[in-house]
Design a protein around this motif. Structure first.
Motif, PDB file in Angstrom:
ATOM      1  N   SER A 119     124.412  53.044  67.894  1.00 53.98           N
ATOM      2  CA  SER A 119     123.965  53.193  66.518  1.00 53.98           C
ATOM      3  C   SER A 119     124.708  52.259  65.590  1.00 53.98           C
ATOM      4  O   SER A 119     125.762  51.722  65.934  1.00 53.98           O
ATOM      5  N   ARG A 142     119.275  53.873  65.237  1.00 57.81           N
ATOM      6  CA  ARG A 142     119.406  53.920  66.691  1.00 57.81           C
ATOM      7  C   ARG A 142     119.070  52.528  67.208  1.00 57.81           C
ATOM      8  O   ARG A 142     118.077  51.918  66.789  1.00 57.81           O
ATOM      9  N   ARG A 189     115.878  51.434  64.711  1.00 58.93           N
ATOM     10  CA  ARG A 189     115.042  52.265  63.844  1.00 58.93           C
ATOM     11  C   ARG A 189     115.945  53.192  63.050  1.00 58.93           C
ATOM     12  O   ARG A 189     116.860  53.802  63.611  1.00 58.93           O
ATOM     13  N   LEU A 200     117.125  56.482  61.412  1.00 61.33           N
ATOM     14  CA  LEU A 200     116.954  57.868  61.821  1.00 61.33           C
ATOM     15  C   LEU A 200     116.970  58.802  60.622  1.00 61.33           C
ATOM     16  O   LEU A 200     117.552  58.492  59.584  1.00 61.33           O
ATOM     17  N   ARG A 216     108.913  55.218  58.496  1.00 65.26           N
ATOM     18  CA  ARG A 216     109.314  54.477  59.695  1.00 65.26           C
ATOM     19  C   ARG A 216     109.870  53.127  59.254  1.00 65.26           C
ATOM     20  O   ARG A 216     109.149  52.311  58.687  1.00 65.26           O
ATOM     21  N   SER A 218     111.986  49.953  60.889  1.00 71.34           N
ATOM     22  CA  SER A 218     112.516  49.390  62.126  1.00 71.34           C
ATOM     23  C   SER A 218     112.840  47.912  61.927  1.00 71.34           C
ATOM     24  O   SER A 218     112.433  47.293  60.941  1.00 71.34           O
TER      25      SER A 218
END
Length: 117
Positions: A3, A12, A25, A27, A32, A34
């Motif tokens: 992480s 992550r 991405r 968390l 979302r 990324s």
């Protein structure tokens, strides 16, 4: 779990063998977010840029950025688990909240969670 942490956000990190790159991405968000890069140095920069882009996008559309956690946690557990946890807390001389915080901190550390304050 690998992480990264920046401005209160945690990502992550995985390695995608097929594309031969690192992917990350954020968390704890419904949105979302990324990012990806070929090297660790570039991944760090891509992560920080992804966080900044997320914050700037939220500002531009008038949305409050999500924070991963508020510090308030409500759990629904079976009564027998609740009772066992309460007994364990009392046996340790702690409130249920203190005991649960300690147990969750230990469990989260095993998954390489964010740094402790």
């Amino acid at each position: 779990m690998n992480s990264m942490h920046d401005k209160g956000y945690t990502a992550r990190i995985d390695f995608d063998e097929r594309d031969d790159c690192f992917v990350g991405r954020l968390l704890g968000l419904r949105d979302r977010v990324s990012f990806h890069a070929a090297s660790v140095a570039d991944l760090r920069a891509a992560f920080e840029e992804a966080v900044e882009d997320y914050l700037e996008t939220c500002a531009s559309i008038g949305k409050t950025p999500e924070k991963p956690a508020s510090g308030r946690l409500m759990l629904r557990v079976p009564p027998e688990v609740h009772s066992a946890a309460l007994i364990a807390a009392q046996a340790a001389g702690q409130s249920l909240n203190q005991w649960a915080t300690q147990v969750l901190r230990v469990a989260a550390a095993r998954t390489d969670g964010p740094p402790q304050p």
